[in-house]
Write an enzyme that holds these catalytic residues in place. Structure first.
Site, PDB file in Angstrom:
ATOM      1  N   HIS A 103       0.839  -1.192   0.000  1.00 46.88           N
ATOM      2  CA  HIS A 103       0.000   0.000   0.000  1.00 46.88           C
ATOM      3  C   HIS A 103       0.879   1.248   0.000  1.00 46.88           C
ATOM      4  CE1 HIS A 103      -2.350  -3.271   1.752  1.00 46.88           C
ATOM      5  NE2 HIS A 103      -3.446  -2.630   1.379  1.00 46.88           N
ATOM      6  N   ARG A 142     -16.974 -18.094  39.668  1.00 44.26           N
ATOM      7  CA  ARG A 142     -16.752 -16.645  39.528  1.00 44.26           C
ATOM      8  C   ARG A 142     -16.442 -16.034  40.898  1.00 44.26           C
ATOM      9  NH1 ARG A 142     -22.275 -13.422  39.660  1.00 44.26           N
ATOM     10  NH2 ARG A 142     -23.636 -14.973  40.603  1.00 44.26           N
ATOM     11  N   HIS A 198      -3.922   3.134  -3.299  1.00 49.33           N
ATOM     12  CA  HIS A 198      -4.146   2.584  -1.959  1.00 49.33           C
ATOM     13  C   HIS A 198      -3.475   1.232  -1.772  1.00 49.33           C
ATOM     14  CE1 HIS A 198      -6.080   1.530   1.832  1.00 49.33           C
ATOM     15  NE2 HIS A 198      -6.268   0.339   1.289  1.00 49.33           N
ATOM     16  N   PRO A 218      -5.689  -4.957  11.629  1.00 58.98           N
ATOM     17  CA  PRO A 218      -7.137  -4.864  11.821  1.00 58.98           C
ATOM     18  C   PRO A 218      -7.491  -3.408  12.158  1.00 58.98           C
ATOM     19  CG  PRO A 218      -6.217  -6.714  13.052  1.00 58.98           C
ATOM     20  CD  PRO A 218      -5.060  -5.885  12.586  1.00 58.98           C
ATOM     21  N   LEU A 219      -8.176  -2.752  11.270  1.00 65.46           N
ATOM     22  CA  LEU A 219      -8.372  -1.309  11.427  1.00 65.46           C
ATOM     23  C   LEU A 219      -9.122  -0.994  12.717  1.00 65.46           C
ATOM     24  CD1 LEU A 219      -9.109  -0.292   7.738  1.00 65.46           C
ATOM     25  CD2 LEU A 219      -6.993  -0.004   9.046  1.00 65.46           C
ATOM     26  N   ARG A 230     -21.829 -19.316  37.026  1.00 66.21           N
ATOM     27  CA  ARG A 230     -22.693 -18.433  37.808  1.00 66.21           C
ATOM     28  C   ARG A 230     -23.116 -19.108  39.114  1.00 66.21           C
ATOM     29  NH1 ARG A 230     -28.813 -16.311  36.225  1.00 66.21           N
ATOM     30  NH2 ARG A 230     -29.021 -14.858  37.971  1.00 66.21           N
TER      31      ARG A 230
END
Length: 657
Positions: A28, A352, A259, A118-119, A515
């Site tokens: 690019h 948890r 690009h 990863p944008l 839980r």
């Protein structure tokens, strides 16, 4: 610095970028050429770093969020003199075994602060870095911690949803040491940005509590003035730099053609002429290279002064311990003593809650853990006694309220881990791992010690129903390389799992937690951390095994009950707890064979079957989920879906036939 010298230095970036991409026939060029002026100003006038010491703790961080512009990064690394970024590496851009990968990869080359590509991940990870800088500063003061986090973003980064979480978080926390420069070139792969967005980004950032301005991204003095103002702000700053993608390419600049494809030999020749760059490909004139190398070494005096301050500081040992990446030696014995106490008391909390109990030990032993939750603190049980909130007014706390921003939380934790000085963990419901999977994957890819406390791990959560019951999530996380997924069965395994999380310096970990309450299974103390083996014989047989029942988490107690019932009928059933497949698979073949045995096997897990067959063998039986769940009290759900003691007993009997 004169405009001419600036232009020559910026053009060196453009030349290396277009030449390397052309040689690779892949990459690019547009963004590196468009951002060259921004980078030149930042690196020559502001960025505090020393190329001779890339890990200097008080260096400024620079994150190229638009990771596809990786040749900008590699060009800069070569020009400023990082020792590993030779011209041969530039020439081998995107080639096998080079350190110049298609997108910047953390750990591949010096000076790369985080993996991007990863944008949106870069700006979001940078929020964690900026947060860590303020937390570190609150502990050690300006003398040891006083640096900025700079981020270059593109249009795509700001379109991604995670950017909203990051921008909001940074604004709320008033991370004034974070400065974002936007490559505002109005171009995407498909064409102009007006095809897909009309957001006023300056207004957007202002609405989130940032200072925000728009400037000419090719005017070095305008860039300089904007950065100077940002450095003096009490808010994070956003600088919209209007640029021309592929700057200098006479026929392709300003278009999507630059690009994601090489410019081509003809266009490169024309670009050289337009820029006045007469050097041959991969050659940098001595005067220009010298100017860049001076930029790369100008931080040496600052680094030396910092080292002297550290040496004289009464906090030297504490600072170095926190930034060493090593955990204190007191953790293992503390966990062991805690295990002894739990065996004596035999509590049966939900895992948890058992996690919170173990964290009381962990956080006391390791003073640089940073806890948090995505608005589920009371459900995830991630906050321990003595933890104070991290706020914009006081960064000395050790607990972060991330809000309903799972993906942003995970990215920020990556940034905290990358910055150094802290070990982050954060919680949400297991089902919402899918909201933050991109950042979890980057934790694994970069090899970061990040703890993901993911509660409400199955149909065990009951009435909230199938939207919240993660039947397939555990399997998907187990599929991720370099991610340890723990599903502990009781208070002992949970404590051991937390020890494993802290000891795994280059692997992130998931704790999938129940839980509902679960009875103690490890009723006899062992000094050894059996969870660290990944799987072990919890209950053996007197004599030859007739069947082996494999289980994780909440279903281990069910397996034990089934073994009791089978014993009454003369069937010898061994129970194997498998809290972490990844660690079990890492054991030698002899150990794995000894644990699994040769008898027929049954696996029990309130999740889908995927992955279990490699342990079950050809004639094994799986008892678990094959569909989404339902909304009802949890005991009724176990009956509805056939995850019961009777089902295990029946399967064992059938295997004896």
């Amino acid at each position: 610095m004169t405009d001419t010298s600036h232009n020559d230095m910026a053009n060196a970036i453009r030349a290396l970028a277009m030449d390397a991409i052309q040689r690779a026939n892949s990459g690019h060029p547009g963004a590196p050429m468009g951002m060259a002026d921004m980078a030149t100003v930042l690196f020559t006038r502001f960025l505090k770093f020393d190329a001779a010491d890339p890990k200097w703790p008080d260096r400024d961080r620079w994150v190229l969020s638009a990771g596809h512009a990786s040749m900008l990064h590699y060009s800069l690394n070569h020009l400023v003199g990082y020792k590993d970024m030779t011209m041969d590496q530039i020439k081998n851009f995107r080639q096998l075994d080079s350190i110049t990968a298609g997108h910047p990869e953390y750990g591949h080359a010096l000076g790369i602060e985080t993996t991007t590509g990863p944008l949106g991940s870069g700006i979001s990870t940078a929020v964690g870095m900026a947060l860590a800088e303020r937390m570190d500063n609150a502990r050690f003061g300006n003398g040891l911690v006083d640096h900025y986090t700079y981020v270059f973003v593109g249009d795509g980064c700001l379109m991604e949803g995670i950017s909203h979480e990051a921008i909001d978080m940074a604004g709320h926390m008033k991370l004034s040491r974070m400065i974002v420069l936007w490559d505002d070139n109005s171009i995407t792969i498909d064409g102009g940005t007006d095809m897909s967005t009309s957001t006023d980004q300056v207004a957007r950032f202002k609405a989130a509590g940032w200072d925000a301005v728009a400037i000419d991204g090719h005017d070095p003095e305008a860039i300089t003035a904007a950065i100077e103002a940002a450095r003096n702000s009490d808010k994070p700053s956003f600088i919209a730099c209007k640029t021309i993608i592929g700057y200098g390419a006479p026929n392709k600049q300003g278009t999507s053609a630059t690009h994601g494809a090489p410019l081509g030999d003809e266009e490169i020749a024309l670009t050289r002429k337009a820029l006045g760059w007469m050097a041959e490909p991969f050659e940098i004139p001595d005067d220009i290279l010298s100017a860049w190398r001076a930029a790369g070494s100008r931080g040496g005096d600052d680094r030396a002064a910092w080292a002297a301050r550290l040496e004289a500081s009464s906090e030297k040992a504490t600072f170095e311990a926190a930034h060493s990446g090593k955990i204190p030696g007191v953790l293992a014995p503390a966990i062991n003593e805690y295990k002894k106490k739990m065996v004596e008391e035999a509590p049966g909390p939900a895992t948890r809650v058992a996690s919170q109990m173990a964290l009381e030990v962990v956080n006391k032993a390791i003073p640089f853990t940073i806890g948090g939750s995505a608005d589920l603190t009371g459900s995830n049980n991630t906050k321990t006694s003595g933890m104070e909130a991290i706020t914009a007014a006081d960064f000395s706390g050790s607990y972060m309220y991330y809000g309903v921003r799972e993906h942003g939380m995970a990215a920020a934790m990556n940034g905290i881990a990358l910055h150094g000085g802290f070990i982050p963990y954060g919680g949400t419901f297991l089902v919402f791992a899918d909201y933050m999977r991109g950042s979890m994957r980057l934790s694994a890819l970069m090899g970061l010690r990040v703890g993901y406390v993911l509660t409400h791990d199955s149909i065990d959560l009951g009435e909230d129903g199938p939207t919240h019951q993660p039947v397939e999530t555990i399997a998907s996380l187990r599929a991720m390389p370099n991610m340890n997924v723990f599903r502990p069965c009781d208070v002992i395994e949970t404590a051991e799992a937390w020890q494993c999380v802290m000891e795994a310096e280059s692997t992130p970990s998931v704790l999938a937690l129940t839980r509902q309450g679960r009875p103690l299974q490890r009723t006899e103390h062992t000094d050894a951390n059996l969870t660290a083996l990944g799987g072990y014989v919890l209950r053996d047989t007197n004599g030859e095994r007739d069947v082996t029942i494999l289980a994780t988490g909440s279903e281990v107690s069910l397996a034990s009950q089934a073994a009791d019932a089978l014993a009454k009928e003369g069937i010898n059933a061994a129970v194997v707890s498998m809290p972490c497949w990844e660690l079990f698979d890492a054991q030698d073949a002899a150990y794995r064979s000894e644990v699994l045995g040769t008898a027929p096997r049954i696996a029990v897990e309130a999740a889908v079957r995927m992955g279990w067959d490699r342990y079950l063998g050809d004639n094994g039986v799986f008892i678990g989920m094959s569909s989404f769940g339902a909304s009802a009290p949890f005991k009724e759900l176990y009956k509805k879906f056939g995850i019961t003691v009777d089902a295990v007993v029946a399967a064992a009997k059938e295997l004896q036939a």
